[in-house]
Design an enzyme around this catalytic site. Structure first.
Site, PDB file in Angstrom:
ATOM      1  N   TRP A   1      16.129   8.113   0.563  1.00  0.00           N
ATOM      2  CA  TRP A   1      14.651   8.128   0.092  1.00  0.00           C
ATOM      3  C   TRP A   1      14.625   9.246  -0.851  1.00  0.00           C
ATOM      4  O   TRP A   1      14.279  10.316  -0.375  1.00  0.00           O
ATOM      5  CB  TRP A   1      13.862   8.177   1.343  1.00  0.00           C
ATOM      6  CG  TRP A   1      12.364   7.728   1.083  1.00  0.00           C
ATOM      7  CD1 TRP A   1      11.206   8.726   1.052  1.00  0.00           C
ATOM      8  CD2 TRP A   1      11.757   6.546   0.579  1.00  0.00           C
ATOM      9  NE1 TRP A   1      10.149   8.208   0.730  1.00  0.00           N
ATOM     10  CE2 TRP A   1      10.355   6.655   0.402  1.00  0.00           C
ATOM     11  CE3 TRP A   1      12.164   5.086   0.477  1.00  0.00           C
ATOM     12  CZ2 TRP A   1       9.286   5.841   0.126  1.00  0.00           C
ATOM     13  CZ3 TRP A   1      11.447   4.362   0.030  1.00  0.00           C
ATOM     14  CH2 TRP A   1       9.836   4.454  -0.259  1.00  0.00           C
TER      15      TRP A   1
ATOM     16  N   GLU B   1     -11.733  -0.662   4.195  1.00  0.00           N
ATOM     17  CA  GLU B   1     -10.134  -0.386   4.425  1.00  0.00           C
ATOM     18  C   GLU B   1     -10.023  -1.132   5.889  1.00  0.00           C
ATOM     19  O   GLU B   1      -9.167  -1.799   6.322  1.00  0.00           O
ATOM     20  CB  GLU B   1      -9.565   0.892   4.321  1.00  0.00           C
ATOM     21  CG  GLU B   1      -8.256   1.021   5.083  1.00  0.00           C
ATOM     22  CD  GLU B   1      -7.228   0.319   4.199  1.00  0.00           C
ATOM     23  OE1 GLU B   1      -7.433  -0.168   3.200  1.00  0.00           O
ATOM     24  OE2 GLU B   1      -5.955   0.380   4.867  1.00  0.00           O
TER      25      GLU B   1
ATOM     26  N   GLU C   1      -5.962  -8.968   6.755  1.00  0.00           N
ATOM     27  CA  GLU C   1      -4.518  -9.347   6.810  1.00  0.00           C
ATOM     28  C   GLU C   1      -3.658  -9.600   7.547  1.00  0.00           C
ATOM     29  O   GLU C   1      -2.879 -10.218   7.538  1.00  0.00           O
ATOM     30  CB  GLU C   1      -4.067  -8.277   5.668  1.00  0.00           C
ATOM     31  CG  GLU C   1      -3.747  -6.788   6.165  1.00  0.00           C
ATOM     32  CD  GLU C   1      -3.209  -5.887   4.995  1.00  0.00           C
ATOM     33  OE1 GLU C   1      -3.382  -4.812   5.216  1.00  0.00           O
ATOM     34  OE2 GLU C   1      -2.064  -6.345   4.437  1.00  0.00           O
TER      35      GLU C   1
ATOM     36  N   HIS D   1     -30.174  -7.311   2.677  1.00  0.00           N
ATOM     37  CA  HIS D   1     -30.306  -8.109   1.492  1.00  0.00           C
ATOM     38  C   HIS D   1     -29.479  -9.637   1.165  1.00  0.00           C
ATOM     39  O   HIS D   1     -29.225  -9.895   0.191  1.00  0.00           O
ATOM     40  CB  HIS D   1     -29.984  -7.266   0.044  1.00  0.00           C
ATOM     41  CG  HIS D   1     -30.757  -6.185   0.278  1.00  0.00           C
ATOM     42  ND1 HIS D   1     -32.131  -6.016  -0.289  1.00  0.00           N
ATOM     43  CD2 HIS D   1     -30.637  -4.802   0.380  1.00  0.00           C
ATOM     44  CE1 HIS D   1     -32.720  -4.717  -0.373  1.00  0.00           C
ATOM     45  NE2 HIS D   1     -31.698  -3.878   0.338  1.00  0.00           N
TER      46      HIS D   1
HETATM   47  C1  F6R Z   1      -2.722  -3.729   2.600  1.00  0.00           C
HETATM   48  C2  F6R Z   1      -1.947  -3.275   1.472  1.00  0.00           C
HETATM   49  C3  F6R Z   1      -1.919  -3.562   0.210  1.00  0.00           C
HETATM   50  C4  F6R Z   1      -1.610  -2.657  -0.901  1.00  0.00           C
HETATM   51  C5  F6R Z   1      -1.578  -3.158  -2.485  1.00  0.00           C
HETATM   52  C6  F6R Z   1      -1.230  -2.097  -3.350  1.00  0.00           C
HETATM   53  O1  F6R Z   1      -2.562  -3.159   3.823  1.00  0.00           O
HETATM   54  O2  F6R Z   1      -0.835  -2.867   1.654  1.00  0.00           O
HETATM   55  O3  F6R Z   1      -3.405  -3.878  -0.009  1.00  0.00           O
HETATM   56  O4  F6R Z   1      -2.313  -1.676  -1.014  1.00  0.00           O
HETATM   57  O5  F6R Z   1      -0.825  -4.110  -2.682  1.00  0.00           O
HETATM   58  O6  F6R Z   1       0.126  -1.616  -3.351  1.00  0.00           O
HETATM   59  P1  F6R Z   1       0.627  -0.313  -3.730  1.00  0.00           P
HETATM   60  O7  F6R Z   1      -0.086   0.779  -3.069  1.00  0.00           O
HETATM   61  O8  F6R Z   1       2.149  -0.291  -3.422  1.00  0.00           O
HETATM   62  O9  F6R Z   1       0.284  -0.411  -5.264  1.00  0.00           O
END
Ligand code: F6R
Length: 609
Positions: A74, A482, A489, A505
């Site tokens: 990584w 968030e 999801e 509102h």
């Molecule tokens: C939600 C999630 C997505 C990512 C989005 C952006 O849990 O994982 O909303 O945050 O697709 O992804 P990145 O950060 O990889 O650009």
């Protein structure tokens, strides 16, 4: 985060090492490589990309022998490439090493070794260790490794093989994980148990600051000073599948629990020892350039966009620079108004999100400076940005983002304080208070994780809900967004986040008997206002779960259930508050029998528009 495997024994070393690496690909997949002592020589084969690329190379150039080490990478220092792939070697090719972690003083060591005539082939921090071994080697590999260990600073799990010592390999652990697998006339070393579970269930868990000599017929363990250590054999009882997730039932839960470490790793080396200054040299902006910034546009998608909303509050509070936080898919087509001193900050875990990349490219085309905050060193965002702050969360496997979010917050807080200090917007005492609190965040997150049983019980009782609301004010509202996204999801429960004062509102019409409302009340200045909004939803029959700080027992009178979180600075509260929300989504999804790590219709990396 990388994965390492070592094997010494009679089996086909390539099969054991490559098979082990396959189980560790969750730790990284930027490149892979193997080194084996074969007929008195060390042979190395390595390739950028996933393990399949290495296997293809090995089909043309097989390796065999009596001992081998392997690595799946990584990328941290140096982009993903064949040259930067491990194992790394010294000039003479007598040694080969694999490494997981970061050698913090690699630049000064590299300078010293170059001056002594060593030739480097990669950009990695790891290669300095191979040359250092060559430089310090005195014929005794074990003693040499003790001496080498004293020269390197940082976090590392290292395994080394040497041409002159075909019957042994040396493993060292400092801060990065490592286990040793004990077999019959064979032994194994790896970053994690799944790599060796096919061959043995008896392991030594290497403690921080231990090293080991592995031979076919035994393993000896020592302190880093070479004093013998007696170890207990630990018998692994997990099945192979749960072992890959470190014993957790899902990657998401594992990643939620990795957050204290991920945040610690992201802060490491970026705050001074006296906790008075932030050091972010990687942003490549000198003090004058920082003072000249007149506006910041943060662009991102999804969870990363939510991190940006918290970042806006922090940057505006500490650095007094106006910040706009934009959804990348909107921004890219919006013909944004920016001055020549506008800094673009793109936040993307994967570094590959199509809309975020398009927004970056658009603003680069206009000559603006783009700073990326990303978790993937070799990603498109990292390559294309003018500068990069890497979040050290390690690979995030679960589709629902957790540790990426908290490490993005850590990076944004660092940036806010750094800009505030350079621009003279925060005095020394305030900076110290904030940096000290930042430094303490891993402990805060650790303590919040203890609320898991309470959240699990709440999630089980409310997993049947159709609608849920998350409310909060100010920075708590950003966290509510968030929390709602996480719940939607993976649990598929409809969830909406509302600025608490905005409910009346319109949305209040949806609050009826028993509708769950999660209220975040972590901002002392806005506390009474938030309580008023809580009372409004309670009066319409909502069942309210509230998050507030320890010691604020008053809230119990106004709500149905309270989760108490450790006190931190109000600006840092999102770091604590988001953890129960992640856990709530997780346990609700589990209670509903959903595929937590791979929710329907979603992908980890959104590389299409
Ligand atoms: C939600 C999630 C997505 C990512 C989005 C952006 O849990 O994982 O909303 O945050 O697709 O992804 P990145 O950060 O990889 O650009």
């Amino acid at each position: 985060m990388c994965g390492i495997v070592g094997y010494i024994g009679p089996r086909n070393v390539k099969n054991v090492v490559v098979g082990g690496l396959a189980k560790l690909e969750y730790r990284g997949y930027d490149s892979a490589g193997i080194a084996a002592i074969d007929n008195g020589n060390i042979k190395v084969v390595k390739s950028v990309g996933r393990l399949a690329n290495l296997e293809a190379k090995l089909a043309d150039s097989p390796v065999d022998g009596q001992a081998a080490i392997g690595h799946t990478r990584w990328a941290t220092h140096g982009k993903p490439s064949d040259e930067n792939a491990h194992p790394h070697q010294d000039c003479s090719g007598r040694f080969a090493i694999v490494h997981n972690g970061i050698v913090e003083n690699y630049l000064s060591l590299r300078e010293e070794l170059v001056a002594a005539g060593h030739e480097f082939r990669s950009e990695t921090d790891t290669e300095v260790v191979a040359h250092l071994i060559e430089e310090m080697y005195n014929g005794d590999l074990f003693q040499t490794m003790i001496a080498v260990g004293k020269r390197i600073r940082g976090a590392y799990a290292l395994v080394v093989i040497a041409k002159d010592h075909p019957d042994e390999m040396i493993a060292i652990r400092k801060a990065s994980p490592m286990i040793i697998g004990l077999g019959d006339k064979e032994n194994f070393v790896a970053s994690d148990i799944p790599a060796i579970l096919e061959y043995t269930r008896d392991i030594y868990v290497m403690e921080d600051g231990e090293m080991a000599i592995l031979r076919r017929d035994g393993v000896e363990c020592f302190t880093l000073n070479g004093e013998p250590v007696s170890k207990e054999v630990y018998r692994v009882t997990w099945d192979a599948v749960s072992a890959e997730r470190g014993g957790y039932p899902h990657f998401m839960l594992k990643e939620i629990h990795e957050q204290p470490k991920a945040v610690r790793d992201t802060l490491r080396g970026r705050v001074s020892d006296d906790l008075n200054r932030v050091t972010l040299s990687e942003i490549g902006l000198d003090e004058e350039q920082i003072r000249n910034i007149d506006r910041i546009h943060i662009v991102a998608c999804g969870t990363s966009w939510h991190a940006g909303l918290v970042g806006k509050v922090a940057i505006e509070q500490f650095a007094r620079i106006p910040v706009d936080v934009e959804i990348a898919s909107e921004y890219r087509y919006a013909d944004p108004i920016a001055t020549e001193n506008t800094l673009i900050i793109a936040i993307t875990q994967s570094g590959e999100t199509a809309d975020t990349l398009a927004a970056m490219r658009e603003m680069k085309k206009r000559g603006l400076r783009v700073l990326a905050i990303t978790n993937v060193v070799g990603s498109s965002a990292a390559r294309e940005a003018d500068s990069v702050i890497v979040t050290w969360a390690g690979p995030e496997i679960a589709v629902a983002s957790t540790k990426a979010y908290t490490t993005q917050l850590a990076a944004l807080y660092l940036l806010a304080v750094h800009f505030g200090q350079v621009r003279g917007q925060i005095d020394e005492a305030a900076a110290h208070e904030m940096i000290e609190a930042l430094d303490n965040l891993p402990q805060v997150v650790e303590a919040v994780l203890d609320t898991a049983p309470q959240i699990e019980s709440f999630a089980q009782r409310y997993a049947h809900a159709h609608d849920t609301f998350f409310i909060g004010r100010g920075i708590d509202y950003a966290v509510s967004l968030e929390g709602a996204l996480k719940l939607k999801e993976i649990s598929y429960i409809h969830a909406e986040a509302y600025a608490a004062g905005e409910l009346k509102h319109g949305t209040l019409a949806l609050i009826t008997d028993g509708v769950p409302v999660v209220a975040i009340a972590m901002q002392p200045d806005l506390y009474e206002k938030t309580v008023s909004n809580i009372v409004e939803v309670k009066a319409r029959g909502a069942f309210v779960l509230a998050l507030t700080w320890v010691g604020n027992e008053d809230l119990e009178k106004a709500v149905d259930e309270v989760i108490y979180l450790p006190k931190t600075l109000p600006a840092l509260a999102p770091m604590a508050a988001v953890i129960p929300l992640q856990l709530l989504a997780y346990y609700a999804a589990v209670a509903r029998g959903n595929d937590v790590d791979k929710p329907r219709n979603l992908a980890k990396s959104v590389t299409v528009e």
